[in-house]
Design an enzyme around this catalytic site. Structure first.
Site, PDB file in Angstrom:
ATOM      1  N   SER A   1      -7.464   3.665  -1.313  1.00  0.00           N
ATOM      2  CA  SER A   1      -7.471   3.468   0.132  1.00  0.00           C
ATOM      3  C   SER A   1      -8.905   3.598   0.615  1.00  0.00           C
ATOM      4  CB  SER A   1      -6.602   4.534   0.804  1.00  0.00           C
ATOM      5  OG  SER A   1      -6.874   4.623   2.187  1.00  0.00           O
TER       6      SER A   1
ATOM      7  N   LYS B   1       0.843  -1.185   0.000  1.00  0.00           N
ATOM      8  CA  LYS B   1       0.000   0.000   0.000  1.00  0.00           C
ATOM      9  C   LYS B   1       0.881   1.237   0.000  1.00  0.00           C
ATOM     10  CE  LYS B   1      -3.814  -2.335   2.163  1.00  0.00           C
ATOM     11  NZ  LYS B   1      -4.782  -2.406   3.235  1.00  0.00           N
TER      12      LYS B   1
ATOM     13  N   HIS C   1      -3.154   1.781   5.247  1.00  0.00           N
ATOM     14  CA  HIS C   1      -2.677   3.070   4.768  1.00  0.00           C
ATOM     15  C   HIS C   1      -2.396   4.017   5.937  1.00  0.00           C
ATOM     16  CE1 HIS C   1      -4.613   1.538   1.045  1.00  0.00           C
ATOM     17  NE2 HIS C   1      -3.595   2.162   0.465  1.00  0.00           N
TER      18      HIS C   1
ATOM     19  N   GLY D   1      -9.723   4.185   3.669  1.00  0.00           N
ATOM     20  CA  GLY D   1      -9.729   5.237   4.679  1.00  0.00           C
ATOM     21  C   GLY D   1      -9.497   6.631   4.136  1.00  0.00           C
TER      22      GLY D   1
END
Length: 151
Positions: free
Chosen positions: A120, A42, A72, A122
């Protein structure tokens, strides 16, 4: 006669990319790119803001990606620790970051290829085209591709 690297930088500093080239010259104490040398991991794209020695606020985008970070947000935590250490050692005066998004990178150093893709959950998706332009500064001899597909 101009070197290939200089010609490449001049070409990369055209049109929409001129802002990226301006940002690349600021905050030299913080590398533009720090990613693992191989594997799938990531990554996050971060806007870093810091005052220079005259107190003028400067910013640049940086790319960070590590297989040791399962989320992340873990990458962001690692960057925060590193920037705080730079501030504590008076290498930089102060700093702020904003995560602009994330995704994944497949780094194959043997074949000199980087693939940027995904998102991602988030932080949302990064602008992979911006990420690729930053990666090109360090990995100019690589084939670098990106896609909004995949996770």
């Amino acid at each position: 006669m101009l070197s290939n690297l200089l010609i490449s930088r001049l070409l990369n500093c055209s049109r929409w990319n001129s802002q990226l080239c301006k940002m690349a010259s600021v905050i030299p104490q913080v590398p533009d790119v720090d990613i693992d040398p191989d594997g799938v991991f990531k990554y996050i794209l971060i806007k870093l803001t810091s005052p220079n020695t005259e107190g003028k606020i400067q910013d640049k985008n940086i790319v960070r990606g590590y297989a040791s970070c399962p989320y992340h947000a873990d990458i962001n935590d690692k960057v925060t620790e590193e920037l705080q250490a730079l501030k504590s050692s008076n290498t930089i005066r102060d700093w702020r970051t904003k995560v602009l998004g994330g995704g994944r990178i497949n780094h194959d150093s043997k074949s000199k290829e980087l693939k940027v893709y995904g998102y991602s959950t988030g932080f949302g998706p990064a602008d992979h085209q911006v990420t690729v332009e930053i990666l090109k500064q360090k990995y100019g001899d690589y084939k670098i591709t990106w896609s909004d597909e995949g996770y």
